[in-house]
Design a protein around this motif. Structure first.
Motif, PDB file in Angstrom:
ATOM      1  N   PRO A   1     -53.732  17.575  10.036  1.00  0.00           N
ATOM      2  CA  PRO A   1     -55.097  18.078   9.906  1.00  0.00           C
ATOM      3  C   PRO A   1     -55.185  19.605   9.880  1.00  0.00           C
ATOM      4  N   ALA A   2     -54.355  20.277  10.680  1.00  0.00           N
ATOM      5  CA  ALA A   2     -54.403  21.743  10.716  1.00  0.00           C
ATOM      6  C   ALA A   2     -54.026  22.326   9.359  1.00  0.00           C
ATOM      7  N   HIS A   3     -53.012  21.755   8.726  1.00  0.00           N
ATOM      8  CA  HIS A   3     -52.609  22.246   7.403  1.00  0.00           C
ATOM      9  C   HIS A   3     -53.690  21.922   6.376  1.00  0.00           C
ATOM     10  N   CYS A   4     -54.289  20.759   6.513  1.00  0.00           N
ATOM     11  CA  CYS A   4     -55.380  20.369   5.616  1.00  0.00           C
ATOM     12  C   CYS A   4     -56.532  21.363   5.724  1.00  0.00           C
ATOM     13  N   VAL A   5     -56.867  21.766   6.954  1.00  0.00           N
ATOM     14  CA  VAL A   5     -57.942  22.741   7.165  1.00  0.00           C
ATOM     15  C   VAL A   5     -57.571  24.077   6.531  1.00  0.00           C
ATOM     16  N   GLU A   6     -56.329  24.514   6.684  1.00  0.00           N
ATOM     17  CA  GLU A   6     -55.896  25.775   6.089  1.00  0.00           C
ATOM     18  C   GLU A   6     -56.071  25.761   4.573  1.00  0.00           C
ATOM     19  N   LEU A   7     -55.671  24.663   3.940  1.00  0.00           N
ATOM     20  CA  LEU A   7     -55.790  24.556   2.485  1.00  0.00           C
ATOM     21  C   LEU A   7     -57.254  24.520   2.058  1.00  0.00           C
ATOM     22  N   HIS A   8     -58.073  23.787   2.797  1.00  0.00           N
ATOM     23  CA  HIS A   8     -59.499  23.743   2.458  1.00  0.00           C
ATOM     24  C   HIS A   8     -60.160  25.102   2.689  1.00  0.00           C
ATOM     25  N   ASP A   9     -59.755  25.800   3.746  1.00  0.00           N
ATOM     26  CA  ASP A   9     -60.287  27.148   3.971  1.00  0.00           C
ATOM     27  C   ASP A   9     -59.971  28.048   2.783  1.00  0.00           C
ATOM     28  N   GLU A  10     -58.719  27.987   2.333  1.00  0.00           N
ATOM     29  CA  GLU A  10     -58.297  28.820   1.200  1.00  0.00           C
ATOM     30  C   GLU A  10     -59.076  28.456  -0.060  1.00  0.00           C
ATOM     31  N   ALA A  11     -59.287  27.158  -0.263  1.00  0.00           N
ATOM     32  CA  ALA A  11     -60.010  26.708  -1.451  1.00  0.00           C
ATOM     33  C   ALA A  11     -61.476  27.126  -1.406  1.00  0.00           C
ATOM     34  N   LEU A  12     -62.136  26.881  -0.288  1.00  0.00           N
ATOM     35  CA  LEU A  12     -63.568  27.165  -0.181  1.00  0.00           C
ATOM     36  C   LEU A  12     -63.864  28.661  -0.181  1.00  0.00           C
ATOM     37  N   ALA A  13     -62.880  29.460   0.253  1.00  0.00           N
ATOM     38  CA  ALA A  13     -63.076  30.916   0.237  1.00  0.00           C
ATOM     39  C   ALA A  13     -63.161  31.468  -1.177  1.00  0.00           C
ATOM     40  N   LEU A  14     -62.734  30.695  -2.169  1.00  0.00           N
ATOM     41  CA  LEU A  14     -62.810  31.153  -3.560  1.00  0.00           C
ATOM     42  C   LEU A  14     -64.247  31.162  -4.076  1.00  0.00           C
ATOM     43  N   TRP A  15     -65.116  30.423  -3.421  1.00  0.00           N
ATOM     44  CA  TRP A  15     -66.520  30.378  -3.855  1.00  0.00           C
ATOM     45  C   TRP A  15     -67.248  31.613  -3.341  1.00  0.00           C
ATOM     46  N   ARG A  16     -67.782  32.411  -4.282  1.00  0.00           N
ATOM     47  CA  ARG A  16     -68.539  33.620  -3.931  1.00  0.00           C
ATOM     48  C   ARG A  16     -70.030  33.443  -4.193  1.00  0.00           C
ATOM     49  N   GLY A  17     -70.401  32.245  -4.630  1.00  0.00           N
ATOM     50  CA  GLY A  17     -71.786  31.952  -4.964  1.00  0.00           C
ATOM     51  C   GLY A  17     -71.810  30.768  -5.911  1.00  0.00           C
ATOM     52  N   PRO A  18     -72.966  30.415  -6.475  1.00  0.00           N
ATOM     53  CA  PRO A  18     -73.044  29.316  -7.438  1.00  0.00           C
ATOM     54  C   PRO A  18     -72.181  29.600  -8.662  1.00  0.00           C
ATOM     55  N   LEU A  19     -71.685  28.561  -9.284  1.00  0.00           N
ATOM     56  CA  LEU A  19     -70.850  28.687 -10.467  1.00  0.00           C
ATOM     57  C   LEU A  19     -71.539  29.538 -11.533  1.00  0.00           C
ATOM     58  N   LEU A  20     -70.826  30.574 -12.020  1.00  0.00           N
ATOM     59  CA  LEU A  20     -71.314  31.459 -13.090  1.00  0.00           C
ATOM     60  C   LEU A  20     -72.709  32.007 -12.762  1.00  0.00           C
ATOM     61  N   GLU A  21     -72.872  32.433 -11.540  1.00  0.00           N
ATOM     62  CA  GLU A  21     -74.154  32.978 -11.100  1.00  0.00           C
ATOM     63  C   GLU A  21     -74.551  34.174 -11.974  1.00  0.00           C
ATOM     64  N   GLY A  22     -75.806  34.164 -12.459  1.00  0.00           N
ATOM     65  CA  GLY A  22     -76.278  35.236 -13.322  1.00  0.00           C
ATOM     66  C   GLY A  22     -75.935  35.043 -14.785  1.00  0.00           C
TER      67      GLY A  22
END
Length: 445
Positions: free
Chosen positions: A115-136
Motif C-alpha cells: 500500500p505504501a508504494h501504491c500511495v507513492e505512485l498515486h501521489d506522483e500521478a495525481l501531482a501531474l494535474w495542475r487543473g482541468p484538462l486543457l484549461e483555458g
C-alpha cells in the motif's frame, strides 16, 4: 519536449517555454493529437472537435494548414506528425506527455502489492494535474469528450489512494486530501465512504454523519437514488459506534510489520518466502503483486524472516533514507536474484540462474560470521560490511543452504493459476500451498 495537458496547455524544451508563436487552434489540434500519441486521428474527427459541430466550409483545408504550421514549429525539436489514412498522428518518440505519464503511473500503482508504494505512485500521478484538462483551451463540453477516461482514472486513483492510506492508518491525510473532491456532483460514493471512515477515525463522527446526509440528499435530488449498500452499511456502523471501524483492514494474505505489509509465511523456508514475495507468478488474469516494492519492505522482510537482527534492520532503514539511489539499486538486484532463485527451485536445468544464485551466495559467505545465538546454538549471520545488500545476500545464503540439502526434493509449486508459490511438503501429500483460494477451488485429496 515536455507537453503538459493536465491543466493549462504548456510545451517546454529543456525546461524553457517553447512554441510561443503557435496559435490557439493549432495548440488545441496538437493537444488532441498528443492525447492519442501513436494513434491516427481522422481529419473528420479533428474537424468535429476543433469546431464542435460549427465547422466552416473550408475546415478540412484549414486543418491541413494547421498541420503544416505545426510541422514547421515542431521540426527543430524532433517531433513528427505523420499523415495516414486521411488522418494525422503524433509519432512516439523521446517527448513526454503528462497525460500518458499519469496513465502509466496509475497502472503501475494498480499492480503494486505494498500500500505504501501504491500511495507513492498515486501521489506522483495525481501531482501531474495542475487543473482541468486543457484549461483555458477547451471548454467543459470538449473537455468531457477528450478527457472523460482521464477524469475517471483520476477519480479512481483518488479512491484507491484514500483506501490505501486508511489501510496504513493515515486517516488524517485522507480527510485533508478528499475535502475538495467530495463536493462533486453527483457525489462519488466510494470517496464518501473513505472520507466518512477517515472522519470517524479522526474522532469526528458527527461530521461523518453530516456528510452522509449531504450525500444522500444530493443523490436523491439529482439522480433519484438512495445511497448504495456500502455507504448505508457504513452509516449504520457509525451510528452503532462499531469498534471495528477503528482498525484499518489489511490486504488479503498479509501481515503488518513495522508499518509495512508483507505476505503470510506459507512455505516453511526463508529462501522460498523470498521467492513468494511476488504473488501470482505467470498468471494471465493476475499479473502479480510485488511485496518488495520499496527497499524498506526488503529490509523489514529480512528482519521478519530472521535473516537480520532488529538493530541491523534499523541501520538498513536509516542508511536507505540517506542514500535512496543506492537502496533502489540494491532492491533491483534483490528482484533479479529472486527471479534466479525461483528458477533454481523450479527448473534444475537452468544453469544461468544457478550461476547467478551461486555468485551471490559466495559473496554472502565472504561477509558471514559464525556466532552463538540467545538459544545457545551457533548460527551464520552477515556482518554490517554487507551494507544495503545484506538482505539479498542473506536470502542467497539461505537459498544455497536449501539447494545443498535433500529437503529441496520435497519442494512443491502451488498449481493455482493465481498463485505459483513455493512450499515444502515432506509428507508428499499436500499439493497446494496454504492460500485459501487455491484450496477452495481444488481441495487436496
Amino acid at each position: 519536449m515536455d507537453f503538459r495537458l493536465l491543466g493549462p496547455f504548456e510545451a517546454r524544451h529543456e525546461g524553457q517555454p517553447a512554441l510561443p508563436r503557435v496559435r490557439r487552434q493549432e495548440r488545441l489540434l496538437l493537444a488532441i493529437l498528443l492525447l492519442d500519441t501513436g494513434r491516427t486521428v481522422p481529419v473528420d474527427r479533428l474537424v468535429e472537435l476543433l469546431w464542435q459541430g460549427r465547422a466552416p466550409g473550408a475546415a478540412r483545408a484549414t486543418v491541413h494548414t494547421y498541420i503544416g504550421r505545426l510541422r514547421s514549429a515542431l521540426g527543430p525539436y524532433g517531433l513528427r506528425l505523420s499523415t495516414l489514412d486521411d488522418g494525422y498522428r503524433v509519432e512516439p518518440g523521446e517527448h513526454r506527455v503528462d497525460s500518458a505519464e499519469f496513465t502509466a503511473l496509475v497502472h503501475r500503482a494498480g499492480e503494486a502489492g505494498d500500500p505504501a508504494h501504491c500511495v507513492e505512485l498515486h501521489d506522483e500521478a495525481l501531482a501531474l494535474w495542475r487543473g482541468p484538462l486543457l484549461e483555458g483551451l477547451a471548454d467543459e463540453s470538449l473537455r468531457g469528450r477528450l478527457g472523460g477516461v482521464l477524469a475517471e482514472l483520476r477519480l479512481s486513483a483518488l479512491e484507491r489512494r484514500a483506501e490505501d492510506l486508511l489501510a496504513m492508518g493515515r486517516h488524517h491525510r485522507v480527510v485533508a486530501d478528499l475535502l475538495p473532491e467530495i463536493r462533486r456532483a453527483p457525489p462519488r460514493e466510494r470517496l464518501v465512504v473513505a472520507q466518512m471512515t477517515a472522519l470517524y477515525r479522526s474522532g469526528r463522527p458527527a461530521e461523518a454523519l453530516d456528510l452522509y446526509q449531504e450525500t444522500r440528499t444530493a443523490l436523491v435530488e439529482e439522480l433519484g437514488l438512495e445511497p448504495g449498500a456500502d455507504l448505508r452499511e457504513l452509516h449504520r456502523r457509525i451510528l452503532a459506534a462499531d469498534p471495528r471501524l477503528d482498525r484499518p483492514s489489511g490486504p488479503v494474505y498479509a501481515v503488518r510489520v513495522r508499518d509495512v505489509w508483507l505476505p503470510w509465511n506459507t512455505s516453511g523456508h526463508p529462501a522460498l518466502e523470498f521467492c513468494n514475495t511476488y504473488a501470482g507468478w505467470g498468471s494471465p488474469s493476475l499479473p502479480g503483486s510485488d511485496w518488495l516494492a520499496r527497499y524498506e519492505s526488503l529490509a523489514v522482510w529480512a528482519g521478519h524472516l530472521g535473516l537480520a537482527e532488529d538493530a541491523a534492520v534499523d541501520s538498513l532503514l536509516s542508511t536507505a533514507a540517506r542514500a535512496p539511489e543506492a537502496a533502489e539499486t540494491a532492491l533491483s538486484e534483490a528482484r533479479d536474484l529472486r527471479t534466479a532463485a525461483y528458477a533454481c527451485f523450479t527448473d534444475p536445468a537452468d544453469t544461468r540462474a544457478f550461476k547467478t544464485l551461486a555468485t551471490a551466495a559466495e559473496e554472502a559467505a565472504r561477509h558471514a560470521e559464525f556466532t552463538r545465538g540467545p538459544d545457545g546454538l551457533g548460527r551464520w549471520s552477515l556482518t554490517p560490511a554487507a551494507g544495503l545488500r545484506l538482505p539479498l545476500l542473506a536470502a542467497a545464503h539461505t537459498a544455497a543452504e536449501l539447494l545443498a540439502t535433500p529437503r529441496v526434493h520435497t519442494l512443491r509449486v502451488c498449481p493455482g493459476k493465481d498463485c505459483g508459490w513455493l512450499f515444502l511438503d515432506e509428507t508428499g501429500r499436500r499439493r497446494w500451498c496454504s492460500l485459501g483460494t487455491c484450496g477452495a477451488r481444488r481441495p487436496a485429496p
